[in-house]
Design a protein around this motif. Sequence first.
Motif, short mmCIF file in Angstrom:
data_model
loop_
_atom_site.label_atom_id
_atom_site.label_comp_id
_atom_site.label_asym_id
_atom_site.label_seq_id
_atom_site.Cartn_x
_atom_site.Cartn_y
_atom_site.Cartn_z
N CYS A 171 45.00 47.06 26.47
CA CYS A 171 44.34 45.83 26.88
C CYS A 171 45.42 44.76 27.00
CB CYS A 171 43.30 45.41 25.83
SG CYS A 171 42.69 43.71 26.05
N LEU A 172 45.40 44.02 28.08
CA LEU A 172 46.32 42.90 28.24
C LEU A 172 45.54 41.60 28.20
CD1 LEU A 172 48.71 44.23 31.04
CD2 LEU A 172 49.06 44.27 28.56
N ASP B 23 44.29 45.13 43.07
CA ASP B 23 45.26 46.00 43.73
C ASP B 23 45.49 47.30 42.95
OD1 ASP B 23 46.92 46.43 45.95
OD2 ASP B 23 48.70 45.85 44.82
N ILE B 24 45.44 47.23 41.63
CA ILE B 24 45.65 48.45 40.82
C ILE B 24 44.34 49.21 40.58
CG2 ILE B 24 47.68 47.46 39.67
CD1 ILE B 24 45.91 47.21 37.13
N VAL C 277 55.09 39.24 34.50
CA VAL C 277 53.65 39.43 34.29
C VAL C 277 53.07 40.44 35.27
CG1 VAL C 277 51.40 38.30 34.50
CG2 VAL C 277 53.23 37.19 33.21
N GLU C 278 53.40 40.32 36.54
CA GLU C 278 52.88 41.25 37.53
C GLU C 278 53.33 42.67 37.24
OE1 GLU C 278 52.75 42.08 42.37
OE2 GLU C 278 53.50 40.17 41.60
N GLU C 279 54.59 42.85 36.90
CA GLU C 279 55.11 44.18 36.58
C GLU C 279 54.38 44.78 35.38
OE1 GLU C 279 59.39 46.35 35.60
OE2 GLU C 279 59.13 44.22 35.22
N ALA C 280 54.09 43.95 34.38
CA ALA C 280 53.39 44.44 33.19
C ALA C 280 52.00 44.96 33.53
CB ALA C 280 53.30 43.33 32.15
N ILE C 281 51.28 44.23 34.38
CA ILE C 281 49.94 44.66 34.77
C ILE C 281 50.01 45.94 35.60
CG2 ILE C 281 47.86 44.04 36.07
CD1 ILE C 281 48.48 41.09 35.41
N ARG C 282 50.95 45.98 36.53
CA ARG C 282 51.08 47.17 37.38
C ARG C 282 51.53 48.39 36.58
NH1 ARG C 282 50.21 46.09 42.57
NH2 ARG C 282 50.44 43.95 43.34
N LYS C 283 52.38 48.17 35.59
CA LYS C 283 52.84 49.29 34.77
C LYS C 283 51.70 49.88 33.96
CE LYS C 283 56.56 50.71 31.67
NZ LYS C 283 57.81 50.30 30.97
N ALA C 284 50.79 49.03 33.51
CA ALA C 284 49.61 49.53 32.78
C ALA C 284 48.75 50.38 33.71
CB ALA C 284 48.80 48.37 32.21
N GLY C 285 48.57 49.94 34.95
CA GLY C 285 47.87 50.73 35.96
C GLY C 285 46.52 51.24 35.51
N LYS C 286 46.31 52.53 35.67
CA LYS C 286 45.02 53.14 35.32
C LYS C 286 44.78 53.18 33.82
CE LYS C 286 43.93 54.03 39.58
NZ LYS C 286 42.87 53.23 40.25
N ARG C 287 45.82 52.90 33.03
CA ARG C 287 45.65 52.87 31.57
C ARG C 287 45.19 51.48 31.09
NH1 ARG C 287 49.27 56.74 29.46
NH2 ARG C 287 48.49 56.40 27.35
#
Length: 295
Positions: A171-172, A224-225, A184-194
């Motif tokens: 959870c972010l 987007d993710i 911030v964007e990279e962190a959200i994208r790295k979480a992705g489907k998780r």
Amino acid sequence: MHLSTHNWMRAEPLETTLRRIKQFGYESIEISGEPAQYETKETRRLLKEHGIRCWGAVTLMLGERNLAAADQGQRERSVQYVKDVLTMVSELDGEIITLVPATVGKVVPDGTEADEWRWVVDATRECFAHAKKVGVRVAVEPLNRFETYLFNRGEQALALADAVSPECGVCLDAYHIHMEEFDVEEAIRKAGKRLFDFHIADNNRFAAGLGTIDWKKIVGILKDIGYDGALTNEFVAPVDRTPANRYPDMVERNPVDISPEQLKFIQDHGSSLLTEKFYTDQMRITAETILPLIK
């Protein structure tokens, strides 16, 4: 995506909260992680009456609750607490718990990095096994460095999730990630489907829309993710005790029935007991900011 909210930020009957959030378009609630406060049958009745579903709950890691504690008995009691929260969520037909592994406000380690990692992984695995049994997902949440020393960034939460199970997520929280992430964007994208859950408050921890976060951009990244969960309101408004206060009527001055532990939890977040009017306005402002972006 849909709009949800926590309810631990103000001590009031659940029915009062449900009546308030319904008028602003909230669809669900992440109930305060205090199973002893919620009789399942009555809580289900209230949720149904107001047309609000239980999205899940957040673990309130206050007092001695700590999955990374050096003391084995303390860890075992903390695991049992998380299991109780998971059971409550399951009985309320909820989908998720947001798991904060260590005591909020604790910023001094109990042991070496290796020891604490072993303790928290083993304890979280036990919690996750119970989660699987009762059909609730687990999302590890990192907090900012002033609330915990253990997990501050998404990649750290992912490391614990990876150590537990491919089915464990994260959870972010917009407030925390705007303090701690390199990007911030990279962190959200790295979480992705998780990414199983997403909490919202502005950079100053007031309601979304009262700070500098670009919510259109954040929601766009989430779309987007393929994120399709809740955006859960979790403002914790800081109290201003100076003549510069923009909200002089935000603090509740009348006696409120709340446990000393919960009061300390709220105060440790830099806030206090909030008046009904101020709390209602924060709920409204969040909805007015977020709903047009997700519909």
